[in-house]
Scaffold this motif. Structure first.
Motif, PDB file in Angstrom:
ATOM      1  N   UNK A  15       1.151  -1.605  -0.475  1.00 39.26           N
ATOM      2  CA  UNK A  15      -0.196   0.395   0.191  1.00 39.26           C
ATOM      3  C   UNK A  15       1.063   0.818   0.003  1.00 39.26           C
ATOM      4  N   UNK A  16       2.221   1.049   0.167  1.00 37.56           N
ATOM      5  CA  UNK A  16       2.724   2.909  -0.240  1.00 37.56           C
ATOM      6  C   UNK A  16       3.111   2.679  -1.887  1.00 37.56           C
ATOM      7  N   UNK A  17       2.926   4.419  -1.202  1.00 37.05           N
ATOM      8  CA  UNK A  17       2.268   4.780  -2.906  1.00 37.05           C
ATOM      9  C   UNK A  17       4.322   5.577  -3.228  1.00 37.05           C
ATOM     10  N   UNK A  35       4.450   6.449   2.702  1.00 34.60           N
ATOM     11  CA  UNK A  35       3.638   5.484   4.065  1.00 34.60           C
ATOM     12  C   UNK A  35       1.925   6.613   3.388  1.00 34.60           C
ATOM     13  N   UNK A  36       0.697   6.201   4.355  1.00 33.73           N
ATOM     14  CA  UNK A  36      -0.599   7.108   4.135  1.00 33.73           C
ATOM     15  C   UNK A  36      -0.121   8.207   4.096  1.00 33.73           C
ATOM     16  N   UNK A  37       0.505   9.211   5.457  1.00 29.47           N
ATOM     17  CA  UNK A  37       0.137   9.940   5.519  1.00 29.47           C
ATOM     18  C   UNK A  37       1.466  10.614   4.508  1.00 29.47           C
ATOM     19  N   UNK A  38       2.365  10.203   4.150  1.00 28.64           N
ATOM     20  CA  UNK A  38       2.764  11.041   3.015  1.00 28.64           C
ATOM     21  C   UNK A  38       4.320  11.101   3.198  1.00 28.64           C
ATOM     22  N   UNK A  39       4.469  10.675   3.999  1.00 26.93           N
ATOM     23  CA  UNK A  39       6.184  10.455   4.484  1.00 26.93           C
ATOM     24  C   UNK A  39       6.628   9.339   3.770  1.00 26.93           C
ATOM     25  N   UNK A  40       8.277   9.785   3.790  1.00 28.13           N
ATOM     26  CA  UNK A  40       8.923   8.942   2.707  1.00 28.13           C
ATOM     27  C   UNK A  40       9.436   7.709   3.847  1.00 28.13           C
ATOM     28  N   UNK A  41       9.392   6.966   3.680  1.00 27.02           N
ATOM     29  CA  UNK A  41       9.477   5.403   4.112  1.00 27.02           C
ATOM     30  C   UNK A  41      10.679   5.323   3.427  1.00 27.02           C
ATOM     31  N   UNK A  42      11.031   4.741   2.468  1.00 28.12           N
ATOM     32  CA  UNK A  42      12.363   4.920   1.433  1.00 28.12           C
ATOM     33  C   UNK A  42      12.485   5.228   0.424  1.00 28.12           C
ATOM     34  N   UNK A  43      13.387   5.601   0.014  1.00 30.42           N
ATOM     35  CA  UNK A  43      13.823   6.522  -1.035  1.00 30.42           C
ATOM     36  C   UNK A  43      15.263   6.065  -1.500  1.00 30.42           C
ATOM     37  N   UNK A  44      15.632   5.858  -2.725  1.00 31.00           N
ATOM     38  CA  UNK A  44      16.589   5.643  -3.248  1.00 31.00           C
ATOM     39  C   UNK A  44      17.086   6.011  -5.404  1.00 31.00           C
TER      40      UNK A  44
END
Length: 94
Positions: A15-17, A35-44
């Motif tokens: 479900x991550x955007x 994530x659901x709150x538009x916080x970056x959970x991961x980036x590359x």
């Protein structure tokens, strides 16, 4: 970003955007998972060379494995390989 690559990323990480940055001067792009709150959970950074379909799919698989390891969900085949190698991975440094 090719729509087929975008669809693959969105399917794998739901479900991550999934978002992609505009191309950087070196041709790379930044793939971010929000994530659901538009916080970056991961980036590359995905380099220009990694943007063809085969390399992009491998990059996504590497990301999935990294996220699974971070979450403590090591895939069964990797657990088996680690047990067979006595939990020591050999690295070729040549």
């Amino acid at each position: 970003m090719e729509s087929r690559n975008r669809q693959l990323a969105e399917t794998l990480f739901a479900p991550l955007r999934v978002t992609f940055s505009p191309p950087r001067p070196d041709g790379g792009i930044i793939l971010a998972l929000l994530d659901a709150s538009d916080a970056t959970a991961y980036s590359r950074v995905i380099s220009a060379a990694q943007q063809d379909t085969q390399a992009f799919a491998q990059s996504l698989e590497d990301i999935r494995l990294e996220l699974a390891l971070r979450a403590g969900n090591i895939p069964a085949d990797m657990r088996k390989a680690l047990k067979e190698q006595d939990s020591v991975l050999s690295y070729d440094l040549s």
